[in-house]
Design a protein around this motif. Structure first.
Motif, short mmCIF file in Angstrom:
data_model
loop_
_atom_site.label_atom_id
_atom_site.label_comp_id
_atom_site.label_asym_id
_atom_site.label_seq_id
_atom_site.Cartn_x
_atom_site.Cartn_y
_atom_site.Cartn_z
N MET A 1 61.70 -23.36 17.87
CA MET A 1 61.43 -23.16 19.12
C MET A 1 62.72 -22.51 20.03
O MET A 1 62.66 -22.25 21.28
CB MET A 1 61.43 -24.69 20.02
N LEU A 221 47.61 -17.37 26.92
CA LEU A 221 48.96 -17.92 27.19
C LEU A 221 48.93 -19.47 27.55
O LEU A 221 49.74 -20.27 27.05
CB LEU A 221 49.24 -17.19 28.64
N PHE A 222 47.53 -19.70 28.24
CA PHE A 222 47.47 -21.28 28.19
C PHE A 222 47.26 -21.89 26.66
O PHE A 222 47.32 -23.26 26.82
CB PHE A 222 46.36 -21.51 29.17
N THR A 224 48.89 -21.30 24.11
CA THR A 224 50.12 -21.41 23.22
C THR A 224 50.51 -22.82 22.70
O THR A 224 50.73 -22.79 21.72
CB THR A 224 51.36 -20.94 24.24
N LYS A 225 50.60 -23.73 23.63
CA LYS A 225 51.14 -25.11 23.11
C LYS A 225 50.12 -25.56 22.26
O LYS A 225 50.40 -26.14 21.24
CB LYS A 225 51.10 -25.83 24.33
N MET A 226 48.54 -25.46 22.48
CA MET A 226 48.06 -25.91 21.57
C MET A 226 47.86 -25.18 20.42
O MET A 226 47.71 -25.92 19.22
CB MET A 226 46.42 -25.57 22.24
N ASP A 228 50.48 -24.01 18.90
CA ASP A 228 51.73 -24.58 18.13
C ASP A 228 51.31 -25.93 17.59
O ASP A 228 51.84 -26.16 16.33
CB ASP A 228 52.87 -24.96 19.18
N ALA A 229 50.63 -26.66 18.12
CA ALA A 229 50.17 -28.08 17.76
C ALA A 229 49.23 -27.93 16.45
O ALA A 229 49.30 -28.55 15.35
CB ALA A 229 49.64 -28.94 18.81
N LEU A 231 49.24 -25.91 14.18
CA LEU A 231 50.01 -25.26 12.88
C LEU A 231 50.11 -26.51 11.97
O LEU A 231 50.29 -26.39 10.71
CB LEU A 231 51.42 -24.83 13.36
N LEU A 232 50.14 -27.75 12.54
CA LEU A 232 50.35 -29.17 11.59
C LEU A 232 48.90 -29.55 11.41
O LEU A 232 48.85 -30.41 10.47
CB LEU A 232 50.89 -30.08 12.58
N GLY A 241 47.94 -35.68 21.02
CA GLY A 241 47.45 -35.78 22.17
C GLY A 241 46.50 -34.46 22.41
O GLY A 241 45.90 -34.16 23.69
N LEU A 242 46.33 -33.77 21.33
CA LEU A 242 45.35 -32.30 21.60
C LEU A 242 43.98 -32.98 21.09
O LEU A 242 43.70 -33.60 20.12
CB LEU A 242 45.87 -31.22 20.69
N THR A 286 59.20 -16.46 12.79
CA THR A 286 58.76 -17.59 13.55
C THR A 286 57.22 -18.18 13.42
O THR A 286 56.80 -17.40 13.03
CB THR A 286 59.34 -17.52 15.16
N ALA A 287 57.14 -19.23 13.83
CA ALA A 287 55.89 -19.91 14.00
C ALA A 287 55.46 -20.04 15.33
O ALA A 287 54.21 -20.37 15.86
CB ALA A 287 55.51 -21.15 13.08
N ARG A 290 55.08 -19.01 21.62
CA ARG A 290 55.58 -18.34 22.73
C ARG A 290 56.22 -17.14 22.45
O ARG A 290 56.47 -16.36 23.30
CB ARG A 290 56.43 -19.51 23.36
#
Lengths: 347, 333
Positions: A1, A221-222, A224-226, A228-229, A231-232, A241-242, A286-287, A290
């Motif tokens: 990050m 863009l919206f 992005t966070k999903m 990232d999550a 990835l696991l 929480g996804l 990077t993973a 963003r």
């Protein structure tokens, strides 16, 4: 990050490279226009040669803009698919949406009979035809709807991947049936479309493509966070929480809009979607999405602009199909990158 | 231990299992009321296939229960996003090395708290730093996760869960794949965390002896879906362990709190001596099928010489001398 200054330097470098590739793409073609002349066309239009001004502004600029849109859209779509399915081989066509666009085109060119295709292609030009684009959009949209309905019902992404591939091959089988029963000229017209083309998307069409790709990128863009999550893996993502179904819907929406519209307007363009995310991961190490999403936009655009430049075969009158060039230029690039990356395997 | 009126987690009439189309595959349907209290470390034990993971996944919100209700802080309906601020999980899922560094992986634990783009503020950073310090993975933070060993990777996943900063932490077999010292260190760390952070920690494990040492409470899940709970010592004394893990060749030894492999002991032997050497000689002889009997004709004397012990075997009037248990066993079997 963490965003180190190192990464910022790379982003800046890529931006400069993008500008260079853009200008290079404008300058090459059936007539070569020097970079100085190109700059003059934009900066002091009165002093520029009116013929060149026409060529640059009406033909090459829309083409380069199309390359930018397609480069961004396909790369980001590919990145989303690779993360969603945790599969390094995934690309935007894996959902079957691009096959849907092809089905629409095939329907017009092959089943629509000679009248429709004669009208569409001979009078309005091959890829610049609203009829073809409309049919492709309809096909892509139909498959996207089907995929989304399935996506809401399925529990995990591996099933989604299989269903996507099945829908895609079913669609391609339908096209094959049509090809089988069509006469050779129509099949040839269709084949020409499958080679892909960045040219011919001008004026209103370019605006529509830009709007749809823009929406797709904003949705990306919206996500992005999903991403990232994800990835696991789905279980961890859910524990953070996804909602797996919501994430899948958002990501599939974005990729379908991107890949469907680009295929509808430019024909299928392979390779960019699968290769660029790997190049981006390699360059930025990077993973984090963003960083990867903007990086994919930049690299995808540069790569597609360069491919388009090569497709012009500088100095000759021949223009090679873009779909062939992307593979010929890109495949060795990915192999070289993977070979250089001796210690780490990206997946 | 019940200090508050409302438990962190309370599950009643819980039925775990899977839905497959219209079919329901029930894993456990006779579960008693389950409670998690702050500061409590609970070990979930049970034979393979008894449904430990299913129970953990159900309590953790990864799969819906087939029946019954789960209240967290007294409320039974939670959105995934809100639940993620209450329960963090460490799963058995392998996280593959997709270019992710340890630092960013731990930072992902802040997911339920961060903004829509995943930006981190000072509080997020502080949580991440604390989690990295607590698990002692500071030296790993720039490593890519695919370069980690199993033990390191387990600690990193724990750090991620700690960064999530939830009152409840659940771990599915966190000690699997770890070597013995790492298992003990991990259990000790969890024990301390429960004490110091007042988190409720629920973990499933096969490490019976470790669970007996650190658990405030043990949940024994039996194959039929029944669950016995209580302080580990109570469960040892009332025979719950024996009944849960009853197998023909394995017996639970209440004396040591360990499982012993059952071998038929039909050869009488008399062993005399003292200290540790005698204890380990007994063990070796039991393994070889000898039963210590007071008046047996076969007599082994353990004697302590200046630097090391020796074993004297008296048989039919003659006395043989051995300098290791291995040589002794070779002579008498």
């Amino acid at each position: 990050m963490t965003e180190s200054p190192f990464k910022k330097i790379r982003l800046t470098g890529l931006l400069l490279l993008l500008l260079l590739a853009f200008l290079l793409d404008l300058s090459t073609g059936t007539v070569n226009i020097s970079l100085k002349e190109i700059l003059r066309v934009f900066l002091s239009p009165t002093a520029a040669d009116p013929t060149w001004q026409f060529i640059v502004k009406s033909i090459r600029l829309p083409k380069a803009c199309t390359a930018v849109l397609a480069g961004c859209g396909l790369s980001v779509g590919g990145l989303q698919m690779q993360t969603l399915f945790r599969n390094p081989l995934a690309d935007p066509s894996i959902l079957g949406v691009t096959a849907g666009a092809s089905l629409g085109v095939a329907a017009v060119m092959l089943a629509g009979g000679s009248m429709a295709s004669l009208y569409a292609i001979k009078d309005l030009g091959l890829s610049g035809s609203w009829l073809i684009i409309g049919a492709a959009c309809l096909g892509a949209g139909g498959i996207m709807l089907l995929v989304l309905i399935v996506a809401r019902r399925l529990r995990d992404n591996v099933m989604m991947l299989i269903v996507g591939i099945m829908i895609g091959s079913m669609t391609l089988a339908l096209i094959s049936i049509w090809q089988y029963f069509s006469n050779p000229e129509e099949v040839k017209d269709y084949l020409l479309w499958t080679f892909g083309s960045l040219g011919g998307v001008t004026g209103g069409q370019l605006s529509i493509l830009a709007i749809v790709v823009g929406i797709g990128l904003v949705v990306a863009l919206f996500s992005t966070k999903m991403l990232d999550a994800l990835l696991l893996g789905e279980n961890y993502a859910q524990s953070m929480g996804l909602s797996a179904r919501k994430a899948r819907t958002v990501i599939i929406c974005s990729t379908s809009l991107l890949a469907g519209s680009i295929t509808a307007f430019c024909g299928p363009i392979g390779f960019i979607g699968i290769a660029v995310p790997h190049i981006a991961r390699f360059l930025f190490n990077t993973a984090s999405h963003r960083i990867l999403i903007p990086a994919c936009c930049l690299i995808g655009t540069i790569l597609l602009l360069l491919c388009d430049t090569f497709a012009q075969l500088p100095g000759s009158q021949t223009v090679l199909p873009i779909n062939i060039i992307t593979s010929i230029v890109g495949s060795p690039l990915v192999i070289v990158l993977l070979l250089r990356q001796t210690t780490a395997h990206p997946w | 231990m019940v200090s508050t009126a409302i438990s962190l987690l309370r599950a009643r009439n819980l039925q775990t299992g899977y839905r497959s189309g219209a079919k329901r595959i029930v894993v456990a349907n006779a579960l008693p009321e389950l409670l998690l209290q702050p500061g409590q470390l609970i070990c979930l034990l049970g034979p393979n296939g008894s449904g430990k993971s299913t129970l953990l996944r159900t309590l953790g919100g990864l799969q819906p229960p087939l029946g019954g209700e789960i209240h967290i802080e007294g409320i039974d309906r939670w959105t995934p996003a809100a639940l993620a601020r209450k329960i963090s999980l460490v799963l058995t899922d392998r996280v593959r090395g997709n270019n992710l560094t340890v630092d960013s992986l731990v930072a992902l634990g802040r997911y339920p708290w961060s903004g829509w783009l995943g930006g981190l503020n000072a509080a997020d950073r502080a949580s991440i730093e604390w989690a990295i310090r607590a698990t002692g993975i500071g030296s790993l933070r720039d490593r890519k996760i695919h370069t980690l060993s199993d033990g390191q990777s387990q600690k990193v996943m724990l750090a991620r869960a700690l960064a999530q900063d939830t009152p409840i932490l659940m771990l599915d077999e966190p000690t699997a794949h770890l070597d013995l010292p790492s298992r003990i260190l991990l259990m000790r760390l969890l024990h301390l965390l429960a004490r110091e952070t007042r988190k409720a920690i629920l973990l499933s494990t096969h490490e019976l002896d470790l669970a007996l040492q650190v658990a405030d409470e043990v949940w024994l899940l039996q194959s039929g879906g029944r669950l016995l709970s209580g302080a580990p010592e109570d469960l040892v004394l009332n025979g719950s362990f024996e009944s849960t893990f009853s197998e023909e060749e394995v017996a639970f030894d209440k004396g040591s709190g360990n499982f012993v492999i059952y071998t038929p002991q039909d050869k009488p032997v008399r062993v005399t001596g003292d200290g540790l050497t005698l204890f380990w000689t007994h063990r070796a002889l039991r393994r070889a099928g000898f039963e210590p009997v007071a008046g047996a004709s076969l007599h082994i004397r353990v004697e302590q010489r200046v630097a090391r012990p020796i074993w004297l075997l008296e048989r039919q009037g003659e006395t043989l001398e051995f300098d290791s248990i291995q040589k002794l066993l070779q002579a008498i079997t």
